[in-house]
Design a protein around this motif. Structure first.
Motif, PDB file in Angstrom:
ATOM      1  N   SER A 175       0.845  -1.190   0.000  1.00 22.00           N
ATOM      2  CA  SER A 175       0.000   0.000   0.000  1.00 22.00           C
ATOM      3  C   SER A 175       0.881   1.241   0.000  1.00 22.00           C
ATOM      4  O   SER A 175       2.096   1.163   0.206  1.00 22.00           O
ATOM      5  N   LEU A 176       0.254   2.385  -0.218  1.00 25.48           N
ATOM      6  CA  LEU A 176       0.989   3.635  -0.364  1.00 25.48           C
ATOM      7  C   LEU A 176       0.539   4.686   0.635  1.00 25.48           C
ATOM      8  O   LEU A 176      -0.649   4.790   0.954  1.00 25.48           O
ATOM      9  N   SER A 177       1.498   5.459   1.115  1.00 27.26           N
ATOM     10  CA  SER A 177       1.157   6.689   1.833  1.00 27.26           C
ATOM     11  C   SER A 177       0.948   7.764   0.777  1.00 27.26           C
ATOM     12  O   SER A 177       1.726   7.869  -0.174  1.00 27.26           O
ATOM     13  N   PRO A 178      -0.107   8.578   0.883  1.00 24.93           N
ATOM     14  CA  PRO A 178      -0.427   9.551  -0.164  1.00 24.93           C
ATOM     15  C   PRO A 178       0.176  10.923   0.112  1.00 24.93           C
ATOM     16  O   PRO A 178       0.846  11.149   1.130  1.00 24.93           O
ATOM     17  N   GLN A 179      -0.108  11.840  -0.771  1.00 20.86           N
ATOM     18  CA  GLN A 179       0.150  13.253  -0.517  1.00 20.86           C
ATOM     19  C   GLN A 179      -1.184  13.872  -0.102  1.00 20.86           C
ATOM     20  O   GLN A 179      -2.188  13.728  -0.803  1.00 20.86           O
ATOM     21  N   PHE A 180      -1.202  14.537   1.033  1.00 25.23           N
ATOM     22  CA  PHE A 180      -2.439  15.056   1.598  1.00 25.23           C
ATOM     23  C   PHE A 180      -2.756  16.444   1.048  1.00 25.23           C
ATOM     24  O   PHE A 180      -1.866  17.273   0.863  1.00 25.23           O
ATOM     25  N   ALA A 217      -0.093  -0.163   6.910  1.00 27.90           N
ATOM     26  CA  ALA A 217      -0.763  -0.232   5.613  1.00 27.90           C
ATOM     27  C   ALA A 217      -1.721   0.940   5.503  1.00 27.90           C
ATOM     28  O   ALA A 217      -2.126   1.532   6.504  1.00 27.90           O
ATOM     29  N   ASN A 218      -2.090   1.257   4.266  1.00 27.17           N
ATOM     30  CA  ASN A 218      -3.041   2.339   4.019  1.00 27.17           C
ATOM     31  C   ASN A 218      -4.038   1.881   2.969  1.00 27.17           C
ATOM     32  O   ASN A 218      -3.691   1.691   1.800  1.00 27.17           O
ATOM     33  N   GLY A 219      -5.279   1.692   3.387  1.00 20.27           N
ATOM     34  CA  GLY A 219      -6.300   1.189   2.497  1.00 20.27           C
ATOM     35  C   GLY A 219      -6.728   2.156   1.418  1.00 20.27           C
ATOM     36  O   GLY A 219      -7.490   1.778   0.523  1.00 20.27           O
ATOM     37  N   GLN A 220      -6.281   3.392   1.447  1.00 11.75           N
ATOM     38  CA  GLN A 220      -6.625   4.337   0.394  1.00 11.75           C
ATOM     39  C   GLN A 220      -6.070   3.905  -0.954  1.00 11.75           C
ATOM     40  O   GLN A 220      -6.608   4.257  -1.990  1.00 11.75           O
ATOM     41  N   CYS A 221      -4.983   3.122  -0.919  1.00  9.09           N
ATOM     42  CA  CYS A 221      -4.389   2.581  -2.138  1.00  9.09           C
ATOM     43  C   CYS A 221      -3.669   1.294  -1.750  1.00  9.09           C
ATOM     44  O   CYS A 221      -2.529   1.335  -1.304  1.00  9.09           O
ATOM     45  N   PHE A 222      -4.339   0.161  -1.911  1.00  9.24           N
ATOM     46  CA  PHE A 222      -3.883  -1.113  -1.345  1.00  9.24           C
ATOM     47  C   PHE A 222      -3.920  -2.184  -2.436  1.00  9.24           C
ATOM     48  O   PHE A 222      -4.992  -2.548  -2.915  1.00  9.24           O
ATOM     49  N   LEU A 223      -2.759  -2.665  -2.826  1.00 12.41           N
ATOM     50  CA  LEU A 223      -2.623  -3.652  -3.906  1.00 12.41           C
ATOM     51  C   LEU A 223      -2.320  -5.023  -3.326  1.00 12.41           C
ATOM     52  O   LEU A 223      -1.476  -5.166  -2.448  1.00 12.41           O
ATOM     53  N   ALA A 224      -3.004  -6.058  -3.846  1.00 15.06           N
ATOM     54  CA  ALA A 224      -2.782  -7.424  -3.368  1.00 15.06           C
ATOM     55  C   ALA A 224      -2.828  -8.393  -4.540  1.00 15.06           C
ATOM     56  O   ALA A 224      -3.597  -8.212  -5.489  1.00 15.06           O
ATOM     57  N   ALA A 265       3.619   9.677  -2.457  1.00 18.17           N
ATOM     58  CA  ALA A 265       3.279  11.104  -2.497  1.00 18.17           C
ATOM     59  C   ALA A 265       3.295  11.682  -3.915  1.00 18.17           C
ATOM     60  O   ALA A 265       2.618  12.682  -4.179  1.00 18.17           O
ATOM     61  N   LYS A 266       4.040  11.059  -4.826  1.00 16.27           N
ATOM     62  CA  LYS A 266       4.141  11.586  -6.187  1.00 16.27           C
ATOM     63  C   LYS A 266       3.170  10.931  -7.162  1.00 16.27           C
ATOM     64  O   LYS A 266       3.134  11.314  -8.341  1.00 16.27           O
ATOM     65  N   VAL A 267       2.399   9.953  -6.672  1.00 15.39           N
ATOM     66  CA  VAL A 267       1.497   9.251  -7.590  1.00 15.39           C
ATOM     67  C   VAL A 267       0.037   9.230  -7.131  1.00 15.39           C
ATOM     68  O   VAL A 267      -0.847   8.843  -7.902  1.00 15.39           O
ATOM     69  N   ILE A 268      -0.227   9.636  -5.882  1.00 16.75           N
ATOM     70  CA  ILE A 268      -1.624   9.661  -5.430  1.00 16.75           C
ATOM     71  C   ILE A 268      -1.804  10.732  -4.356  1.00 16.75           C
ATOM     72  O   ILE A 268      -0.963  10.896  -3.467  1.00 16.75           O
ATOM     73  N   ARG A 269      -2.899  11.455  -4.465  1.00 16.22           N
ATOM     74  CA  ARG A 269      -3.239  12.486  -3.495  1.00 16.22           C
ATOM     75  C   ARG A 269      -4.564  12.132  -2.831  1.00 16.22           C
ATOM     76  O   ARG A 269      -5.336  11.326  -3.360  1.00 16.22           O
ATOM     77  N   VAL A 270      -4.838  12.748  -1.694  1.00 19.28           N
ATOM     78  CA  VAL A 270      -6.104  12.490  -1.011  1.00 19.28           C
ATOM     79  C   VAL A 270      -6.563  13.736  -0.268  1.00 19.28           C
ATOM     80  O   VAL A 270      -5.767  14.444   0.343  1.00 19.28           O
ATOM     81  N   ARG A 271      -7.845  14.000  -0.391  1.00 19.31           N
ATOM     82  CA  ARG A 271      -8.508  15.049   0.394  1.00 19.31           C
ATOM     83  C   ARG A 271      -9.457  14.325   1.327  1.00 19.31           C
ATOM     84  O   ARG A 271     -10.599  14.026   0.986  1.00 19.31           O
ATOM     85  N   MET A 272      -8.987  13.983   2.526  1.00 15.10           N
ATOM     86  CA  MET A 272      -9.742  13.106   3.410  1.00 15.10           C
ATOM     87  C   MET A 272     -10.900  13.812   4.096  1.00 15.10           C
ATOM     88  O   MET A 272     -12.048  13.371   4.024  1.00 15.10           O
ATOM     89  N   TYR A 273     -10.593  14.907   4.807  1.00 14.66           N
ATOM     90  CA  TYR A 273     -11.612  15.546   5.632  1.00 14.66           C
ATOM     91  C   TYR A 273     -11.579  17.052   5.448  1.00 14.66           C
ATOM     92  O   TYR A 273     -10.525  17.641   5.184  1.00 14.66           O
TER      93      TYR A 273
END
Length: 399
Positions: A175-180, A217-224, A265-273
């Motif tokens: 999984s990936l940590s995103p850019q917030f 792990a981070n379910g925002q982007c989780f590959l299995a 951080a360079k491939v996925i961003r997230v606006r969580m809250y």
């Protein structure tokens, strides 16, 4: 010095010795984790799809009333190229227009498929159930299953980059940590402090060879790998978990599968809250990770947070108000020095996590980021409150 004399030097010396002993041990644990960041895998970079990976990934996106957030996610997934075989939007009967947006995306890209999961079974939390439903409904031809949250913004080249990294490192799940993406000053002040509670307890993204009970792990982007999910029974082992991503990853690691957590951080961003209040309420209640952690480990992690994140700034202020360096007790002076060191480390880590935040030009609100260490006691308090509470509702569902 009048305060010192009033309270009694011996008492203050003994208190300083106790703090020094506890904080010293906790600081060594913290530093042993932070130094691993120097040799971690660098952030993933976007990669174009290659012919050997065409149609190898099924994407599953769980949704429930996401009309205000899902458009960037749908757009980003449509740009992932031929590596993606299908994009399954598993919706739990949204009533806000989410389904209409998905249908519009499907009219332009046939890979989008709108599905409705069955009524939530007893013992399941909505998110892992939707992911499980999507996995069971996915094409048997796809080698990988990628779970993506509706509030993410996938960047072009994300999926192929993630698959390439998994193959290169031999990961079964990754999984990936995103850019917030943050907006108002309250978010910029509180969110980094909450994020730091994770960095203090666990290895940073990109660190290899983590022990199964410390896997992140981070379910925002989780590959299995499909074959691995089949052996795990899909998402059943995380059915009732409010941190299903970490629960599933640790269960897999304990069974011998290789699990990775990388910097995306360079491939996925997230606006969580939206806003400080929602960040406190929604994100704060899952960060304790109690559903994926034994009680001894949970309380040892909380103790560590208190000692090295929650107390250093308040203690530094208290020490100086009680005489500072003028106190002749060695333990007192060493305790002051240790807490000053921890404060310096905390501010220095702002530079390390700064790339994890999206910046589109200058924003006055973003200046609060540099004051976020002052929110550390508040963030640690939030983790404690969450540890004592079980969520009763999540993303519109009541449990």
């Amino acid at each position: 010095m009048a305060w010192v004399n009033l309270l009694g030097g011996d008492i203050l010396g003994a208190v300083a010795l106790g703090l020094l002993s506890c904080q010293g041990a906790a600081s060594l644990i913290l530093l042993s984790r932070l130094v691993k960041g120097a040799v971690r895998r660098p952030p993933l970079l976007p990669q174009l799809a290659t012919p050997d990976r065409v149609g190898s990934v099924s994407v599953v996106v769980p949704t429930l009333n996401e009309v205000d957030r899902i458009a960037p996610c749908l757009h980003g997934l449509s740009q992932q190229g031929a590596v993606v075989e299908e994009i399954l939007i598993v919706d739990s009967n949204s009533q806000d227009g989410t389904r209409e947006l998905v249908k519009e995306a499907a009219s332009a890209d046939s890979r989008f498929k709108l599905m409705t999961d069955d009524p939530l079974p007893a013992g399941w939390v909505g998110r892992p159930w939707a992911l499980h439903w999507g996995f069971l409904s996915s094409s048997a031809e796809s080698e990988w299953i990628l779970g993506v949250d509706a509030d993410t913004q996938p960047q072009p080249g994300l999926v192929n980059s993630l698959v390439a990294a998994a193959i290169e490192e031999g990961y079964d799940l990754v999984s990936l940590s995103p850019q917030f993406i943050l907006e108002d000053a309250g978010e910029w002040w509180l969110q980094p402090a909450l994020l730091m509670t994770l960095l203090y307890r666990f290895d940073s993204s990109g660190v290899r060879a983590q022990s199964p009970d410390r896997v992140m792990a981070n379910g925002q982007c989780f590959l299995a790998r499909r074959t691995v999910l089949e052996q795990l029974g899909g998402y059943t082992s995380a059915a009732g978990s409010f941190c299903d991503d970490v629960t599933l990853a640790r269960n897999a690691a304990k069974q011998g599968f290789k699990v990775g957590f990388l910097d995306g951080a360079k491939v996925i961003r997230v606006r969580m809250y939206a806003g400080m209040a929602e960040t406190w309420r929604e994100w704060g209640r899952s960060l304790d990770l109690k559903d994926a952690t034994t009680k001894p480990q949970l309380w040892s992690d909380l103790a560590l947070l208190v000692l090295v994140q929650g107390l250093p700034i308040p203690l530094t202020i208290a020490f100086w108000s009680l005489g500072g360096w003028e106190n002749s007790f060695l333990t007192w002076q060493l305790a002051i020095g240790l807490n000053l060191f921890l404060v310096i480390v905390r501010f220095a880590l702002l530079l390390a996590i700064y790339p994890s935040y999206a910046r589109e030009g200058f924003s006055w609100a973003s200046l609060s980021f540099w004051l976020s260490p002052l929110a550390d006691p508040v963030a640690v308090l939030r983790i404690f409150l969450s540890a004592f509470q079980q969520p009763k509702q999540w993303r519109g569902r009541v449990y």
